[in-house]
Design an enzyme around this catalytic site. Structure first.
Site, PDB file in Angstrom:
ATOM      1  N   ASP A 101       0.828  -1.207   0.000  1.00 55.17           N
ATOM      2  CA  ASP A 101       0.000   0.000   0.000  1.00 55.17           C
ATOM      3  C   ASP A 101       0.865   1.261   0.000  1.00 55.17           C
ATOM      4  O   ASP A 101       1.786   1.379  -0.790  1.00 55.17           O
ATOM      5  CB  ASP A 101      -0.970  -0.017   1.184  1.00 55.17           C
ATOM      6  CG  ASP A 101      -2.012  -1.114   1.084  1.00 55.17           C
ATOM      7  OD1 ASP A 101      -2.284  -1.562  -0.046  1.00 55.17           O
ATOM      8  OD2 ASP A 101      -2.551  -1.532   2.115  1.00 55.17           O
ATOM      9  N   HIS A 299      -5.554  -9.477   0.934  1.00 50.57           N
ATOM     10  CA  HIS A 299      -4.655  -8.337   1.041  1.00 50.57           C
ATOM     11  C   HIS A 299      -3.784  -8.384   2.294  1.00 50.57           C
ATOM     12  O   HIS A 299      -2.777  -7.680   2.374  1.00 50.57           O
ATOM     13  CB  HIS A 299      -5.486  -7.049   1.044  1.00 50.57           C
ATOM     14  CG  HIS A 299      -4.709  -5.824   0.735  1.00 50.57           C
ATOM     15  ND1 HIS A 299      -4.105  -5.601  -0.480  1.00 50.57           N
ATOM     16  CD2 HIS A 299      -4.433  -4.731   1.495  1.00 50.57           C
ATOM     17  CE1 HIS A 299      -3.493  -4.435  -0.466  1.00 50.57           C
ATOM     18  NE2 HIS A 299      -3.668  -3.887   0.727  1.00 50.57           N
TER      19      HIS A 299
END
Length: 324
Positions: A101, A299
């Site tokens: 991220d 994720h």
């Protein structure tokens, strides 16, 4: 855990907390939101044991690293300065960077600005800066007219800050679960405009889960309860500033050696990087070394599949003689 050393330093105007273990070539692990250095807890020891010096900082405004309240202090130049300042503080010319991220995007930015300081990048989940003629916050606002959008919800100063601070345990539990392979994250978009993030997220089974215990969740809850969420949210509020800055990269490929690890049930690969992003990596990087996909992971791959994630990272790091 016994080998971890917690350290503090004043870097680029911030009071920075980082965890360090091992000796050897430097590997820096960079987290996103709402993560902490602790999200790398399964990787730090094994990588250090393999002969590397591992450093995992709390990123600007998150965990025990300070951060300004002004979102304009979270743009590309500030974040790149954080990373070069960290390298200087550690007495290292360069490092292998791995991230997820915002942490990974920070490594990408550093490689564009100072490629001599990046020995290689091991990217997790987020393959590249996705080109767009529309700014991220404009796109999020347009989408939010049709359904809930967390980026738009985060954009208004004070709103998400207040909501998340009032229920940190509920938010962190729900968002971690929603991002895992146990849930299809994009179903959150089915919620109507005006929904709060906590209400948009699914209810979860009771802890412990196969990949997260009560004590591990409490580590995140304790740090975010102490710091608040504004620092992490400011990374979102600066997205248009970063988008403007990154226009200067267009037409240039990232020049450093690049490895990628994704997971087959990752929300970002499904929803944010266009069709078939893995076959487009060569459009964005000069030197793509390897690409791996992990099965049965979402994720939260470092926690959901720690052994597989770590083993793949170690395999890539074992090739360090190619860039030493």
């Amino acid at each position: 855990m016994a080998g971890w050393s917690h350290r503090y330093a004043h870097i680029n105007g911030l009071d920075v907390h980082y965890v360090e273990q091992g000796r050897g070539p430097l590997v820096v692990l960079l987290h996103g939101f709402p993560h902490l250095w602790f999200s790398w807890r399964h990787q730090i020891g094994p990588i250090a044991d393999a002969g590397f010096r591992v450093v995992a900082p709390d990123m600007r405004g998150m965990g025990r690293t300070s951060g300004p309240d002004d979102h304009r202090e979270y743009g590309v130049e500030r974040i790149v300065g954080d990373l070069t300042g960290l390298l200087d503080h550690l007495g290292e010319e360069r490092a292998v960077f791995s991230g997820l991220d915002f942490g990974l995007f920070a490594a990408y930015d550093l490689a564009y600005h100072h490629p001599e300081r990046v020995a290689a990048i091991i990217g997790l989940e987020n393959p590249f800066f996705t080109p767009s003629d529309e700014s991220p916050l404009t796109l999020a606002a347009r989408q939010a007219r049709r359904h809930f959008n967390h980026i738009h919800y985060f954009a208004e100063p004070g709103v998400a800050d207040r909501d998340l601070a009032a229920a940190p345990r509920e938010f962190l539990r729900k968002v971690f679960y929603a991002l895992s392979s146990d849930y299809h994250y994009l179903d959150v978009w089915r919620q109507p405009p005006g929904t709060t993030y906590i209400d948009a997220l699914p209810e979860t089974p009771p802890l412990p889960w196969t990949w997260l215990t009560d004590a591990e969740l409490e580590f995140y809850v304790a740090d975010y309860s102490r710091s608040g969420f504004t620092g992490g949210l400011n990374w979102y509020r600066a997205m248009d500033l970063s988008w403007e800055h990154r226009k200067s990269y267009r037409g240039r490929k990232n020049p450093v050696p690049y490895f990628f690890i994704g997971s087959e049930q990752d929300a970002d690969l499904e929803g944010w990087h266009g069709d078939d992003p893995l076959n487009r990596l060569h459009e964005h990087y000069d030197d793509v070394r390897d690409v791996r996909m992990l099965k049965n992971a979402g994720h939260m791959m470092q926690m959901e599949k720690p052994e597989e994630t770590t083993a793949t990272m170690l395999e890539f790091l074992a090739r360090s003689d190619e860039w030493a």
